[in-house]
Design a protein around this motif. Structure first.
Motif, mmCIF file in Angstrom:
data_model
loop_
_atom_site.group_PDB
_atom_site.id
_atom_site.type_symbol
_atom_site.label_atom_id
_atom_site.label_comp_id
_atom_site.label_asym_id
_atom_site.label_seq_id
_atom_site.Cartn_x
_atom_site.Cartn_y
_atom_site.Cartn_z
ATOM 1 N N GLN A 170 43.165 31.999 42.659
ATOM 2 C CA GLN A 170 43.006 30.853 43.583
ATOM 3 C C GLN A 170 41.850 30.363 43.832
ATOM 4 N N GLN A 171 40.624 31.085 43.414
ATOM 5 C CA GLN A 171 39.019 30.809 43.896
ATOM 6 C C GLN A 171 38.627 29.421 43.314
ATOM 7 N N GLY A 172 38.858 29.350 41.980
ATOM 8 C CA GLY A 172 38.252 28.106 41.577
ATOM 9 C C GLY A 172 38.906 26.701 42.109
ATOM 10 N N LYS A 173 40.216 26.605 42.069
ATOM 11 C CA LYS A 173 40.704 25.467 42.627
ATOM 12 C C LYS A 173 40.636 25.147 44.112
ATOM 13 N N ALA A 174 40.247 26.393 44.962
ATOM 14 C CA ALA A 174 40.012 26.467 46.229
ATOM 15 C C ALA A 174 38.727 26.249 46.659
ATOM 16 N N GLY A 175 37.933 26.062 45.724
ATOM 17 C CA GLY A 175 36.545 25.659 46.193
ATOM 18 C C GLY A 175 35.438 26.783 46.257
ATOM 19 N N PHE A 176 35.875 27.965 45.875
ATOM 20 C CA PHE A 176 34.852 29.308 46.083
ATOM 21 C C PHE A 176 35.021 30.084 44.954
ATOM 22 N N ARG A 177 34.108 31.115 44.800
ATOM 23 C CA ARG A 177 34.221 32.111 44.011
ATOM 24 C C ARG A 177 33.927 33.460 44.743
ATOM 25 N N ILE A 178 34.489 34.536 44.423
ATOM 26 C CA ILE A 178 34.110 35.749 44.986
ATOM 27 C C ILE A 178 32.923 36.414 44.414
ATOM 28 N N LEU A 179 32.054 36.767 45.392
ATOM 29 C CA LEU A 179 31.036 37.296 44.836
ATOM 30 C C LEU A 179 31.267 38.795 44.016
ATOM 31 N N GLU A 180 30.374 38.983 43.027
ATOM 32 C CA GLU A 180 30.700 40.386 42.252
ATOM 33 C C GLU A 180 29.742 41.280 42.652
ATOM 34 N N LYS A 181 29.915 42.510 42.565
ATOM 35 C CA LYS A 181 29.234 43.699 43.004
ATOM 36 C C LYS A 181 28.253 44.019 41.980
ATOM 37 N N PRO A 182 26.975 44.641 42.259
ATOM 38 C CA PRO A 182 26.072 45.303 41.190
ATOM 39 C C PRO A 182 26.977 46.440 40.713
ATOM 40 N N ALA A 183 26.476 46.792 39.332
ATOM 41 C CA ALA A 183 27.195 47.843 38.867
ATOM 42 C C ALA A 183 26.978 49.169 39.677
ATOM 43 N N GLU A 184 25.793 49.074 40.149
ATOM 44 C CA GLU A 184 25.459 50.643 40.851
ATOM 45 C C GLU A 184 26.346 50.606 42.271
#
Length: 229
Positions: A141-155
């Motif tokens: 949903q995130q692109g068309k809804a105007g946001f992106r979920i932030l990603e976690k650092p690998a650690e």
């Protein structure tokens, strides 16, 4: 737009009746407005959500184009002599949203997809049951809804390569009730997402916050709220 928060007195019989039926709660919310938006309108709508915190407090959150009057809810499911509700002007906050802003968020939603067993069969809307598919639904949903979920650092990933986003799903509830008018049985699977996001399209994101995300909005799904990251 207005954002309202009301604490429910779960010890009262009236409160338990409201909490047991999303239809009854929806009706109670809509009667808070002298002239609620017309059903099916494409503009801002009345959205609501139930939040239960770790101290067993239960809150009703409402986003609406008009200021609500919750006097009837205070009398039925609150503390009539000691507590009322808090309503804030939401419009200045919405207008300040900008591309690149980061926020923590909470969303209760009804993650669904369309399936069919063979090509000759019509598609059927069915709920995502497992957390992996529910998280996948929100990521779609995130692109068309105007946001992106932030990603976690690998650690910080508990399962490297899989636990990639700053997002959890919890509070799964399966709501069953009889729909008034046709007597049909309705089942709604609602889950709550907590996470962190970045605004990518402020106009689309404002529409998400004021029109809701996903299905079953009349039954307490679709409302996303923000807090400082």
């Amino acid at each position: 737009m207005y954002l309202t928060r009301f604490r429910i007195n779960t010890g009262r019989v009236g409160a338990r009746k409201l909490l047991a039926s999303p239809q009854t709660m929806h009706a109670a919310v809509m009667t808070s407005f002298a002239e609620p938006p017309a059903p099916g309108s494409n503009g801002p709508r009345v959205l609501w959500r139930l939040d239960r915190d770790g101290n067993a407090a239960t809150y009703l959150c409402i986003v609406s184009p008009m200021r609500p009057d919750l006097t009837h809810l205070v009398e039925q499911a609150g503390w009539p002599t000691t507590a009322r509700w808090d309503t804030f002007d939401y419009t200045p906050f919405l207008e300040r949203l900008a591309k690149g802003d980061s926020w923590s968020f909470r969303l209760t939603a009804n993650p669904v997809h369309s399936i069919r067993r063979n090509a000759d069969e019509p598609t059927k809307v069915t709920a995502h049951i497992g957390p992996t598919h529910q998280l996948g639904w929100l990521l779609k949903q995130q692109g068309k809804a105007g946001f992106r979920i932030l990603e976690k650092p690998a650690e910080k990933q508990l399962i490297p390569g899989h636990d990639t986003h700053d997002l959890i799903v919890h509070g799964r509830r399966q709501l069953r009730f009889t729909k008034k008018g046709n007597g049909g049985q309705v089942t709604v699977v609602a889950v709550t997402f907590d996470g962190r996001l970045e605004v990518t399209d402020p106009d689309a994101f404002r529409a998400t916050l004021t029109q809701g995300l996903g299905r079953a909005k009349a039954y307490g799904c679709g409302l996303m709220t923000l807090a400082k990251a």
